[in-house]
Design a protein around this motif. Structure first.
Motif, PDB file in Angstrom:
ATOM      1  N   ARG A 148     -42.491  71.993  -9.839  1.00 54.79           N
ATOM      2  CA  ARG A 148     -43.053  71.215  -8.728  1.00 54.79           C
ATOM      3  C   ARG A 148     -41.954  70.953  -7.711  1.00 54.79           C
ATOM      4  O   ARG A 148     -40.766  71.135  -8.000  1.00 54.79           O
ATOM      5  CB  ARG A 148     -43.579  69.866  -9.259  1.00 54.79           C
ATOM      6  CG  ARG A 148     -44.903  69.921  -9.978  1.00 54.79           C
ATOM      7  CD  ARG A 148     -45.501  68.536 -10.070  1.00 54.79           C
ATOM      8  NE  ARG A 148     -44.507  67.593 -10.551  1.00 54.79           N
ATOM      9  CZ  ARG A 148     -44.369  67.301 -11.867  1.00 54.79           C
ATOM     10  NH1 ARG A 148     -45.151  67.879 -12.765  1.00 54.79           N
ATOM     11  NH2 ARG A 148     -43.458  66.454 -12.277  1.00 54.79           N
ATOM     12  N   LEU A 149     -42.332  70.493  -6.538  1.00 54.48           N
ATOM     13  CA  LEU A 149     -41.374  70.325  -5.450  1.00 54.48           C
ATOM     14  C   LEU A 149     -40.547  69.051  -5.595  1.00 54.48           C
ATOM     15  O   LEU A 149     -39.555  68.870  -4.887  1.00 54.48           O
ATOM     16  CB  LEU A 149     -42.110  70.311  -4.104  1.00 54.48           C
ATOM     17  CG  LEU A 149     -42.829  71.617  -3.731  1.00 54.48           C
ATOM     18  CD1 LEU A 149     -43.664  71.413  -2.467  1.00 54.48           C
ATOM     19  CD2 LEU A 149     -41.818  72.739  -3.549  1.00 54.48           C
ATOM     20  N   ASP A 150     -40.953  68.154  -6.531  1.00 55.95           N
ATOM     21  CA  ASP A 150     -40.212  66.888  -6.664  1.00 55.95           C
ATOM     22  C   ASP A 150     -39.077  67.037  -7.664  1.00 55.95           C
ATOM     23  O   ASP A 150     -38.908  66.234  -8.570  1.00 55.95           O
ATOM     24  CB  ASP A 150     -41.155  65.756  -7.075  1.00 55.95           C
ATOM     25  CG  ASP A 150     -41.960  66.093  -8.338  1.00 55.95           C
ATOM     26  OD1 ASP A 150     -42.703  65.211  -8.823  1.00 55.95           O
ATOM     27  OD2 ASP A 150     -41.830  67.235  -8.833  1.00 55.95           O
ATOM     28  N   TYR A 151     -38.274  68.103  -7.487  1.00 57.72           N
ATOM     29  CA  TYR A 151     -37.188  68.374  -8.441  1.00 57.72           C
ATOM     30  C   TYR A 151     -35.864  67.755  -8.007  1.00 57.72           C
ATOM     31  O   TYR A 151     -34.884  67.786  -8.743  1.00 57.72           O
ATOM     32  CB  TYR A 151     -37.011  69.894  -8.621  1.00 57.72           C
ATOM     33  CG  TYR A 151     -36.664  70.633  -7.351  1.00 57.72           C
ATOM     34  CD1 TYR A 151     -37.669  71.168  -6.550  1.00 57.72           C
ATOM     35  CD2 TYR A 151     -35.346  70.765  -6.928  1.00 57.72           C
ATOM     36  CE1 TYR A 151     -37.364  71.821  -5.369  1.00 57.72           C
ATOM     37  CE2 TYR A 151     -35.030  71.408  -5.746  1.00 57.72           C
ATOM     38  CZ  TYR A 151     -36.045  71.945  -4.965  1.00 57.72           C
ATOM     39  OH  TYR A 151     -35.747  72.584  -3.794  1.00 57.72           O
ATOM     40  N   THR A 207     -37.196  61.075 -15.246  1.00 53.29           N
ATOM     41  CA  THR A 207     -38.351  60.311 -14.768  1.00 53.29           C
ATOM     42  C   THR A 207     -37.945  58.838 -14.769  1.00 53.29           C
ATOM     43  O   THR A 207     -36.832  58.477 -15.119  1.00 53.29           O
ATOM     44  CB  THR A 207     -39.561  60.488 -15.717  1.00 53.29           C
ATOM     45  OG1 THR A 207     -39.144  60.075 -17.033  1.00 53.29           O
ATOM     46  CG2 THR A 207     -40.031  61.925 -15.767  1.00 53.29           C
ATOM     47  N   ASP A 261     -50.639  68.161  -9.504  1.00 48.59           N
ATOM     48  CA  ASP A 261     -50.060  68.709  -8.258  1.00 48.59           C
ATOM     49  C   ASP A 261     -49.625  67.567  -7.348  1.00 48.59           C
ATOM     50  O   ASP A 261     -49.767  67.644  -6.129  1.00 48.59           O
ATOM     51  CB  ASP A 261     -51.081  69.617  -7.543  1.00 48.59           C
ATOM     52  CG  ASP A 261     -52.357  68.849  -7.174  1.00 48.59           C
ATOM     53  OD1 ASP A 261     -53.218  69.410  -6.495  1.00 48.59           O
ATOM     54  OD2 ASP A 261     -52.451  67.666  -7.591  1.00 48.59           O
ATOM     55  N   ARG A 262     -49.057  66.522  -7.956  1.00 46.30           N
ATOM     56  CA  ARG A 262     -48.697  65.326  -7.180  1.00 46.30           C
ATOM     57  C   ARG A 262     -47.624  65.635  -6.136  1.00 46.30           C
ATOM     58  O   ARG A 262     -47.439  64.874  -5.201  1.00 46.30           O
ATOM     59  CB  ARG A 262     -48.228  64.215  -8.097  1.00 46.30           C
ATOM     60  CG  ARG A 262     -47.022  64.532  -8.955  1.00 46.30           C
ATOM     61  CD  ARG A 262     -46.688  63.330  -9.817  1.00 46.30           C
ATOM     62  NE  ARG A 262     -45.700  63.633 -10.838  1.00 46.30           N
ATOM     63  CZ  ARG A 262     -46.004  64.150 -12.021  1.00 46.30           C
ATOM     64  NH1 ARG A 262     -47.279  64.452 -12.301  1.00 46.30           N
ATOM     65  NH2 ARG A 262     -45.069  64.403 -12.915  1.00 46.30           N
ATOM     66  N   ASP A 263     -46.923  66.740  -6.272  1.00 43.21           N
ATOM     67  CA  ASP A 263     -45.938  67.078  -5.237  1.00 43.21           C
ATOM     68  C   ASP A 263     -46.624  67.625  -3.984  1.00 43.21           C
ATOM     69  O   ASP A 263     -46.043  67.598  -2.896  1.00 43.21           O
ATOM     70  CB  ASP A 263     -44.943  68.109  -5.768  1.00 43.21           C
ATOM     71  CG  ASP A 263     -45.627  69.360  -6.318  1.00 43.21           C
ATOM     72  OD1 ASP A 263     -46.790  69.259  -6.773  1.00 43.21           O
ATOM     73  OD2 ASP A 263     -45.012  70.424  -6.283  1.00 43.21           O
ATOM     74  N   PRO A 284     -49.860  63.793  -2.137  1.00 39.51           N
ATOM     75  CA  PRO A 284     -49.364  62.432  -2.388  1.00 39.51           C
ATOM     76  C   PRO A 284     -50.512  61.536  -2.839  1.00 39.51           C
ATOM     77  O   PRO A 284     -51.531  61.455  -2.160  1.00 39.51           O
ATOM     78  CB  PRO A 284     -48.818  62.001  -1.028  1.00 39.51           C
ATOM     79  CG  PRO A 284     -48.531  63.263  -0.307  1.00 39.51           C
ATOM     80  CD  PRO A 284     -49.561  64.240  -0.774  1.00 39.51           C
ATOM     81  N   ASP A 314     -35.724  67.192   0.473  1.00 37.06           N
ATOM     82  CA  ASP A 314     -36.476  66.584  -0.638  1.00 37.06           C
ATOM     83  C   ASP A 314     -37.828  66.068  -0.146  1.00 37.06           C
ATOM     84  O   ASP A 314     -38.708  65.756  -0.945  1.00 37.06           O
ATOM     85  CB  ASP A 314     -35.666  65.467  -1.296  1.00 37.06           C
ATOM     86  CG  ASP A 314     -35.467  64.262  -0.377  1.00 37.06           C
ATOM     87  OD1 ASP A 314     -35.157  63.179  -0.894  1.00 37.06           O
ATOM     88  OD2 ASP A 314     -35.615  64.406   0.855  1.00 37.06           O
ATOM     89  N   TYR A 371     -41.832  69.289   2.213  1.00 35.86           N
ATOM     90  CA  TYR A 371     -43.263  69.600   2.199  1.00 35.86           C
ATOM     91  C   TYR A 371     -44.058  68.477   2.871  1.00 35.86           C
ATOM     92  O   TYR A 371     -44.954  68.733   3.681  1.00 35.86           O
ATOM     93  CB  TYR A 371     -43.733  69.797   0.761  1.00 35.86           C
ATOM     94  CG  TYR A 371     -45.189  70.152   0.640  1.00 35.86           C
ATOM     95  CD1 TYR A 371     -46.128  69.186   0.269  1.00 35.86           C
ATOM     96  CD2 TYR A 371     -45.634  71.432   0.925  1.00 35.86           C
ATOM     97  CE1 TYR A 371     -47.472  69.496   0.182  1.00 35.86           C
ATOM     98  CE2 TYR A 371     -46.978  71.760   0.833  1.00 35.86           C
ATOM     99  CZ  TYR A 371     -47.898  70.784   0.463  1.00 35.86           C
ATOM    100  OH  TYR A 371     -49.228  71.100   0.378  1.00 35.86           O
TER     101      TYR A 371
END
Ligand SMILES: CSCC[C@H](NC=O)C(=O)N[C@@H](CC(C)C)C(=O)N[C@@H](Cc1ccccc1)C(=O)O
Length: 617
Positions: free
Chosen positions: A140-143, A155, A199-201, A204, A516, A519
């Motif tokens: 995911r994009l929240d890395y 987390t 798919d929370r990234d 939102p 960060d 997106y």
């Protein structure tokens, strides 16, 4: 009386986080100072009360009183990890309560004072883990996040620790971030916000959940049409901050129940401010039956009271003050507020308890000025300095949804130094700025630069026309979105003799893939065609000598944005210099090493002296 010098950076004491002691008129708060010898920022906890001199309690942050006021919990590093400590107010040394492997967050006392909840970092069993040599996997994009950097599966979860025994319970677990816990009045449940969507990234979707304080399956309370960012149990009511219909526009207040949420009518078209670096405010609180909260009005953050049953909030702290923290207990309201003359003072029910203004220094107070953009839009700004016909520095705030307030902020010290050297500094709140209504706040969505550039240029034109500014000695600077706009403007006009973009964005396409928040920005903030919004599109038009200042570890605006701008100007033999601050995150100009903050200010002044005033630095 002498004017401010950059060395005053080491004399500043910035107050924050006021907490009223239950059963008393005392206020615990933090003071942060810059230490020259260790090149570090040190935060200490102080206690102030009407009629007595403030006294230092401990080195630490996040002071939180027990319900009976007898103990002060706070956070302080132990072996480099922040741990919760307990300071008995009847004497004795603080004791360490937690031994969290990765550290503990803000302490939250249970209503009966027997337990403390906190949010803390936690590696899920499946995470890459802390091995620095382990391959880093992202689905995911929240890395990554600006500040922490690559998360490696880290987390944040909710924990509860027993005050007497130290027994620890992990209340939440799983591949999601549980933030900001809040106790139910009976101490049996905890509320928190998170998004558990796969798919929370991409979508939102912060929501409010509640869970038994002993753990178990969290239950979602809010529905999909709000994006929640925080929750507090205020009396018997759950109050959340959230965006309505998507993650853009004003933050609003909602009452949350078992079957969803209902917006709390405040009668204000203003953005609720819960507080954060560079975004002053405070969490909502309960005073009797009244809701006390912060909202931005005209660039400053003010404190409001919504009386029980009322449909219109009343401003209780406003004017030249900008509130950066507030706490309520026993019918007493404490707050920290900046003014044109101090970065902050601590107040209790309107009485000033501290005297933190820089002694022996005379500051230039920002003077409000309203401009009119070519399309007739009213744009407010502030002028610092008392010269006429001298050099002008246009300073552009970030966000773009931040805003300048007419207060001394302790970050942009160069404003005061330049004013003492005959400069006028214009800090403008163009469309997209906060504090002027939601339509103004969203007026540049998808049109960064295209929508707001003329707000800046027409204001400069007005100051030249009325003789305030010398048209041959104009300069522009700005950080983050302000750095972006600095680059954008120099691609559209040659009127500036010097430009100093900090923490900049030069290319929205590469930004979308490397920030960060890339997106989010691409989908909601600068969602239109990137070409006309990207400064790089017109870099061939730039002739302005440019100094680029950038944090080397910036994950919000990665340093590659600065490198692209530097290369493009150097290739075209435009005078350009790139300065990178080792370890600097996006917030280094606020929270970074004192020496870096000093250097940032010093270099701005030197570049302006070299390229505008004509005097060699
Ligand atoms: C979920 S991120 C949304 C973008 C966020 N905008 C808020 O309005 C943000 O980080 N904006 C950046 C610029 C953008 C990446 C182009 C920004 O300007 N951020 C801050 C930077 C800052 C914050 C606190 C203290 C100093 C600098 C800003 O508002 O200036």
């Amino acid at each position: 009386m002498p004017r401010l010098s950059l060395d005053d950076l080491y004399r500043l004491a910035v107050p924050s986080d006021p907490q009223v002691r239950p059963g008393s008129a005392a206020v615990a708060y933090t003071l942060t100072t810059a230490e020259r010898d260790t090149d570090d920022n040190v935060t200490q906890i102080w206690l102030a009360a009407p009629g007595s001199e403030p006294r230092r309690l401990a080195t630490g942050t996040l002071p939180r009183w027990s319900p009976d006021g007898g103990t002060l919990a706070f956070v302080r590093p132990v072996d480099g990890k922040p741990q919760i400590h307990l300071l008995p107010m009847d004497g004795g040394e603080p004791r360490v309560l937690t031994a969290a492997p990765l550290g503990a967050g803000a302490p939250l006392w249970s209503p009966d004072g027997t337990r403390i909840a906190y949010g803390g970092p936690h590696f899920a069993p499946s995470a890459d883990g802390p091995d620095p040599n382990a391959p880093i996997v992202a689905d995911r994009l929240d890395y990554k996040a600006d500040g922490p950097g690559l998360l490696r599966g880290l987390t944040s979860h909710v924990f509860v620790v027993d005050v007497d025994s130290g027994a620890l319970t992990q209340v939440t677990e799983g591949d999601f971030h549980a933030a900001g816990p809040a106790w139910s009045p009976d101490g049996q449940r905890l509320a928190f916000t998170t998004s558990m969507e796969p798919d929370r990234d991409l979508v939102p979707g912060g929501a409010v959940y509640v869970v038994d304080a002993t753990g178990g399956e969290p239950k979602r309370l809010t529905t999909q049409d709000v994006v929640c960012t925080g929750v507090w149990w205020l009396g018997g009511r759950l109050v959340a901050t959230a965006f309505k219909d998507g993650p853009i526009g004003h933050t609003r207040l909602f009452a949350v129940g078992e079957d969803g949420q209902e917006e709390i009518v405040t009668g204000l078209d203003r953005n609720v401010m819960v507080g954060g670096p560079g975004y002053p405010g405070a969490p909502p609180a309960l005073d009797g039956g009244d809701l006390v909260f912060c909202a931005r009005d005209g660039g400053a953050t003010h404190l409001y009271r919504l009386r029980g049953g009322a449909v219109a909030a009343e401003k209780i702290v406003g004017g030249e003050l900008s509130v950066s923290g507030a706490g309520v207990a026993d019918g007493r309201v404490a707050y920290v507020a900046a003014s044109p003359y101090t970065v902050g003072e601590v107040y209790l029910d309107g009485e000033k308890l501290t005297s933190l203004a820089l002694a022996g220094v005379e500051l230039y107070p920002p003077r409000a000025r309203v401009f009119t953009a070519p399309d007739g839009t009213r744009v407010e700004g502030f002028l610092t300095g008392d010269a006429k016909g001298g050099p002008l520095l246009l300073d552009i705030h970030g966000g773009p949804h931040n805003a300048w307030a007419p207060v001394f902020d302790g970050v942009h010290l160069y404003h005061q130094v330049l004013a003492a050297r005959g400069w006028t500094v214009l800090t403008l709140n163009p469309r997209a700025s906060d504090g002027y209504g939601e339509a103004f706040y969203t007026a540049a969505l998808g049109e960064w630069g295209v929508a707001d550039a003329h707000d800046f240029l027409s204001a400069v034109d007005e100051l030249v026309a009325d003789g305030t500014a010398d048209p041959e000695r104009l300069a522009v600077t700005g950080y983050s979105y302000g750095g972006y706009m600095t680059c954008y403007l120099t691609g559209h006009t040659g009127r500036f003799k010097a430009a100093i973009p900090g923490g900049l964005v030069s290319d929205l396409t590469s930004m979308a893939g490397t920030s960060d928040a890339g997106y989010f920005l691409k989908m909601w903030e600068c969602s239109g065609d990137p070409a006309p919004q990207s400064p790089l599109t017109r870099v061939g038009e730039v002739t302005t000598p440019t100094l680029i200042l950038h944090g080397d570890a910036d994950d919000r605006c990665p340093v590659g944005q600065a490198e692209q701008w530097f290369e493009a100007l150097r290739e075209r033999e435009v005078p350009v210099r790139l300065v990178r601050y080792p370890g600097g995150s996006h917030l280094f100009i606020v929270q970074g090493r004192p020496s870096h903050r000093y250097d940032y200010n010093e270099r701005i002044i030197a570049w302006l002296e070299q390229w505008v005033s004509g005097s060699p630095n």
